[in-house]
Design a protein around this motif. Structure first.
Motif, PDB file in Angstrom:
ATOM      1  N   GLU A   1     -29.296   9.631 -53.621  1.00 23.62           N
ATOM      2  CA  GLU A   1     -28.741   9.365 -54.958  1.00 23.62           C
ATOM      3  C   GLU A   1     -27.267   8.988 -54.871  1.00 23.62           C
ATOM      4  OE1 GLU A   1     -31.570  12.108 -57.814  1.00 23.62           O
ATOM      5  OE2 GLU A   1     -29.982  13.092 -56.659  1.00 23.62           O
ATOM      6  N   LEU A   2     -26.518   9.664 -54.015  1.00 23.22           N
ATOM      7  CA  LEU A   2     -25.115   9.297 -53.825  1.00 23.22           C
ATOM      8  C   LEU A   2     -24.992   7.871 -53.315  1.00 23.22           C
ATOM      9  CD1 LEU A   2     -23.653  12.577 -52.318  1.00 23.22           C
ATOM     10  CD2 LEU A   2     -23.084  11.571 -54.548  1.00 23.22           C
ATOM     11  N   GLU A   3     -25.880   7.494 -52.415  1.00 24.65           N
ATOM     12  CA  GLU A   3     -25.882   6.127 -51.904  1.00 24.65           C
ATOM     13  C   GLU A   3     -26.164   5.139 -53.041  1.00 24.65           C
ATOM     14  OE1 GLU A   3     -28.743   3.728 -48.905  1.00 24.65           O
ATOM     15  OE2 GLU A   3     -27.932   5.618 -48.124  1.00 24.65           O
ATOM     16  N   THR A   4     -27.144   5.437 -53.882  1.00 20.51           N
ATOM     17  CA  THR A   4     -27.472   4.585 -55.025  1.00 20.51           C
ATOM     18  C   THR A   4     -26.291   4.498 -55.989  1.00 20.51           C
ATOM     19  OG1 THR A   4     -29.804   5.170 -54.836  1.00 20.51           O
ATOM     20  CG2 THR A   4     -29.090   4.239 -56.934  1.00 20.51           C
ATOM     21  N   LEU A   5     -25.561   5.596 -56.118  1.00 20.68           N
ATOM     22  CA  LEU A   5     -24.383   5.629 -56.987  1.00 20.68           C
ATOM     23  C   LEU A   5     -23.152   5.006 -56.321  1.00 20.68           C
ATOM     24  CD1 LEU A   5     -24.883   9.216 -58.421  1.00 20.68           C
ATOM     25  CD2 LEU A   5     -25.056   7.077 -59.715  1.00 20.68           C
ATOM     26  N   GLU A   6     -23.325   4.572 -55.077  1.00 26.45           N
ATOM     27  CA  GLU A   6     -22.239   3.974 -54.302  1.00 26.45           C
ATOM     28  C   GLU A   6     -21.042   4.917 -54.198  1.00 26.45           C
ATOM     29  OE1 GLU A   6     -21.413   0.049 -55.847  1.00 26.45           O
ATOM     30  OE2 GLU A   6     -23.555  -0.402 -55.984  1.00 26.45           O
ATOM     31  N   ALA A   7     -21.361   6.189 -53.934  1.00 30.45           N
ATOM     32  CA  ALA A   7     -20.342   7.222 -53.849  1.00 30.45           C
ATOM     33  C   ALA A   7     -20.375   7.870 -52.464  1.00 30.45           C
ATOM     34  CB  ALA A   7     -20.579   8.279 -54.918  1.00 30.45           C
ATOM     35  N   PRO A   8     -19.213   8.049 -51.829  1.00 27.14           N
ATOM     36  CA  PRO A   8     -19.180   8.687 -50.520  1.00 27.14           C
ATOM     37  C   PRO A   8     -19.468  10.188 -50.582  1.00 27.14           C
ATOM     38  CG  PRO A   8     -16.951   8.205 -51.265  1.00 27.14           C
ATOM     39  CD  PRO A   8     -17.886   7.594 -52.262  1.00 27.14           C
ATOM     40  N   ASP A   9     -19.184  10.808 -51.731  1.00 26.73           N
ATOM     41  CA  ASP A   9     -19.451  12.238 -51.920  1.00 26.73           C
ATOM     42  C   ASP A   9     -19.545  12.525 -53.413  1.00 26.73           C
ATOM     43  OD1 ASP A   9     -16.830  12.446 -52.958  1.00 26.73           O
ATOM     44  OD2 ASP A   9     -16.009  13.025 -51.027  1.00 26.73           O
ATOM     45  N   TRP A  10     -19.893  13.762 -53.763  1.00 24.13           N
ATOM     46  CA  TRP A  10     -20.102  14.100 -55.173  1.00 24.13           C
ATOM     47  C   TRP A  10     -18.835  13.954 -55.996  1.00 24.13           C
ATOM     48  CZ3 TRP A  10     -17.458  18.025 -57.516  1.00 24.13           C
ATOM     49  CH2 TRP A  10     -16.928  19.042 -56.716  1.00 24.13           C
ATOM     50  N   ARG A  11     -17.681  14.217 -55.398  1.00 23.76           N
ATOM     51  CA  ARG A  11     -16.423  14.122 -56.149  1.00 23.76           C
ATOM     52  C   ARG A  11     -16.171  12.712 -56.681  1.00 23.76           C
ATOM     53  NH1 ARG A  11     -15.757  17.626 -52.094  1.00 23.76           N
ATOM     54  NH2 ARG A  11     -14.918  19.677 -52.551  1.00 23.76           N
ATOM     55  N   ALA A  12     -16.653  11.723 -55.938  1.00 27.12           N
ATOM     56  CA  ALA A  12     -16.445  10.324 -56.333  1.00 27.12           C
ATOM     57  C   ALA A  12     -17.258   9.941 -57.573  1.00 27.12           C
ATOM     58  CB  ALA A  12     -16.801   9.405 -55.166  1.00 27.12           C
ATOM     59  N   THR A  13     -18.177  10.794 -57.990  1.00 26.87           N
ATOM     60  CA  THR A  13     -19.004  10.493 -59.167  1.00 26.87           C
ATOM     61  C   THR A  13     -18.456  11.104 -60.455  1.00 26.87           C
ATOM     62  OG1 THR A  13     -20.441  12.446 -58.913  1.00 26.87           O
ATOM     63  CG2 THR A  13     -21.065  10.431 -57.698  1.00 26.87           C
ATOM     64  N   MET A  14     -17.418  11.906 -60.364  1.00 30.62           N
ATOM     65  CA  MET A  14     -16.975  12.675 -61.522  1.00 30.62           C
ATOM     66  C   MET A  14     -16.534  11.812 -62.706  1.00 30.62           C
ATOM     67  SD  MET A  14     -17.713  15.773 -61.043  1.00 30.62           S
ATOM     68  CE  MET A  14     -16.879  16.416 -62.492  1.00 30.62           C
ATOM     69  N   ASP A  15     -15.837  10.719 -62.478  1.00 29.29           N
ATOM     70  CA  ASP A  15     -15.420   9.870 -63.604  1.00 29.29           C
ATOM     71  C   ASP A  15     -16.627   9.289 -64.323  1.00 29.29           C
ATOM     72  OD1 ASP A  15     -12.724  10.365 -63.211  1.00 29.29           O
ATOM     73  OD2 ASP A  15     -12.367   8.509 -62.096  1.00 29.29           O
ATOM     74  N   ASP A  16     -17.622   8.858 -63.556  1.00 28.22           N
ATOM     75  CA  ASP A  16     -18.839   8.316 -64.169  1.00 28.22           C
ATOM     76  C   ASP A  16     -19.584   9.400 -64.941  1.00 28.22           C
ATOM     77  OD1 ASP A  16     -18.482   5.685 -63.215  1.00 28.22           O
ATOM     78  OD2 ASP A  16     -19.444   6.182 -61.311  1.00 28.22           O
ATOM     79  N   ILE A  17     -19.641  10.591 -64.389  1.00 28.10           N
ATOM     80  CA  ILE A  17     -20.322  11.696 -65.075  1.00 28.10           C
ATOM     81  C   ILE A  17     -19.606  12.026 -66.379  1.00 28.10           C
ATOM     82  CG2 ILE A  17     -20.824  14.178 -64.966  1.00 28.10           C
ATOM     83  CD1 ILE A  17     -21.397  13.717 -61.942  1.00 28.10           C
ATOM     84  N   ARG A  18     -18.295  12.136 -66.333  1.00 30.57           N
ATOM     85  CA  ARG A  18     -17.546  12.428 -67.554  1.00 30.57           C
ATOM     86  C   ARG A  18     -17.774  11.349 -68.610  1.00 30.57           C
ATOM     87  NH1 ARG A  18     -12.843  16.328 -66.874  1.00 30.57           N
ATOM     88  NH2 ARG A  18     -11.801  15.193 -68.543  1.00 30.57           N
ATOM     89  N   GLY A  19     -17.854  10.097 -68.173  1.00 24.02           N
ATOM     90  CA  GLY A  19     -18.105   9.007 -69.112  1.00 24.02           C
ATOM     91  C   GLY A  19     -19.468   9.121 -69.770  1.00 24.02           C
ATOM     92  N   LEU A  20     -20.483   9.442 -68.978  1.00 24.45           N
ATOM     93  CA  LEU A  20     -21.823   9.569 -69.547  1.00 24.45           C
ATOM     94  C   LEU A  20     -21.956  10.831 -70.391  1.00 24.45           C
ATOM     95  CD1 LEU A  20     -24.132   8.207 -66.729  1.00 24.45           C
ATOM     96  CD2 LEU A  20     -23.254   7.043 -68.738  1.00 24.45           C
ATOM     97  N   VAL A  21     -21.260  11.892 -70.012  1.00 26.96           N
ATOM     98  CA  VAL A  21     -21.226  13.098 -70.836  1.00 26.96           C
ATOM     99  C   VAL A  21     -20.612  12.760 -72.199  1.00 26.96           C
ATOM    100  CG1 VAL A  21     -19.935  15.274 -71.085  1.00 26.96           C
ATOM    101  CG2 VAL A  21     -21.278  14.849 -69.027  1.00 26.96           C
ATOM    102  N   TRP A  22     -19.578  11.958 -72.183  1.00 31.99           N
ATOM    103  CA  TRP A  22     -18.932  11.567 -73.435  1.00 31.99           C
ATOM    104  C   TRP A  22     -19.898  10.760 -74.315  1.00 31.99           C
ATOM    105  CZ3 TRP A  22     -14.984  13.890 -75.361  1.00 31.99           C
ATOM    106  CH2 TRP A  22     -14.345  13.359 -76.469  1.00 31.99           C
ATOM    107  N   GLU A  23     -20.710   9.910 -73.689  1.00 30.73           N
ATOM    108  CA  GLU A  23     -21.720   9.159 -74.449  1.00 30.73           C
ATOM    109  C   GLU A  23     -22.700  10.116 -75.126  1.00 30.73           C
ATOM    110  OE1 GLU A  23     -23.811   6.054 -72.373  1.00 30.73           O
ATOM    111  OE2 GLU A  23     -21.971   5.397 -71.379  1.00 30.73           O
ATOM    112  N   LEU A  24     -23.130  11.158 -74.411  1.00 38.10           N
ATOM    113  CA  LEU A  24     -24.030  12.142 -74.994  1.00 38.10           C
ATOM    114  C   LEU A  24     -23.364  12.877 -76.149  1.00 38.10           C
ATOM    115  CD1 LEU A  24     -25.642  13.651 -71.768  1.00 38.10           C
ATOM    116  CD2 LEU A  24     -26.735  12.126 -73.430  1.00 38.10           C
TER     117      LEU A  24
END
Length: 98
Positions: free
Chosen positions: A41-64
Motif C-alpha cells: 500500500e505504501l508503494e501504491t501511495l508512492e510513499a517511502p514510509d508511513w510518515r510520508a502519507t500524513m499530509d494526504d491522510i489529513r486532507g482526506l480526513v478533512w474531506e470526511l
C-alpha cells in the motif's frame, strides 16, 4: 500530490475500518491510519514510509469532516476552523454522534 482513486480508496478503507472500531466519543489519531498501511500500500501511495502519507491522510480526513461524517478534534475539543491549513499541531478524529 494529487491522489488517484486507488490511492484514495486505500486511505479511506483504513480510516473507515479504524473509525468503525471506536464507539463515540472515542477517537483515532490520523497516524494510526498511516501505520496500518502494508508495504504494498505504501508503494501504491508512492510513499517511502508511513510518515510520508500524513499530509494526504489529513486532507482526506478533512474531506470526511466537510461531508459531515467525522469530527476533527484538538485537545479534546471539536475544531470549528474553516480550513485545514489553519490547524497547527496534532489532531484526533471521531465519527459524528448519531
Amino acid at each position: 500530490m494529487a491522489l488517484d482513486d486507488q490511492q484514495r480508496a486505500i486511505i479511506f478503507q483504513h480510516a473507515n475500518r479504524l473509525l468503525s472500531t471506536r464507539d463515540y466519543p472515542k477517537t483515532i489519531c490520523p497516524s494510526e491510519i498511516a501505520r496500518a498501511f502494508s508495504s504494498l500500500e505504501l508503494e501504491t501511495l508512492e510513499a517511502p514510509d508511513w510518515r510520508a502519507t500524513m499530509d494526504d491522510i489529513r486532507g482526506l480526513v478533512w474531506e470526511l469532516r466537510e461531508a459531515g461524517e467525522i469530527e476533527v478534534m484538538q485537545k479534546g475539543e471539536v475544531l470549528e476552523v474553516e480550513r485545514l491549513e489553519d490547524i497547527k499541531g496534532p489532531i484526533r478524529v471521531r465519527k459524528v454522534h448519531t
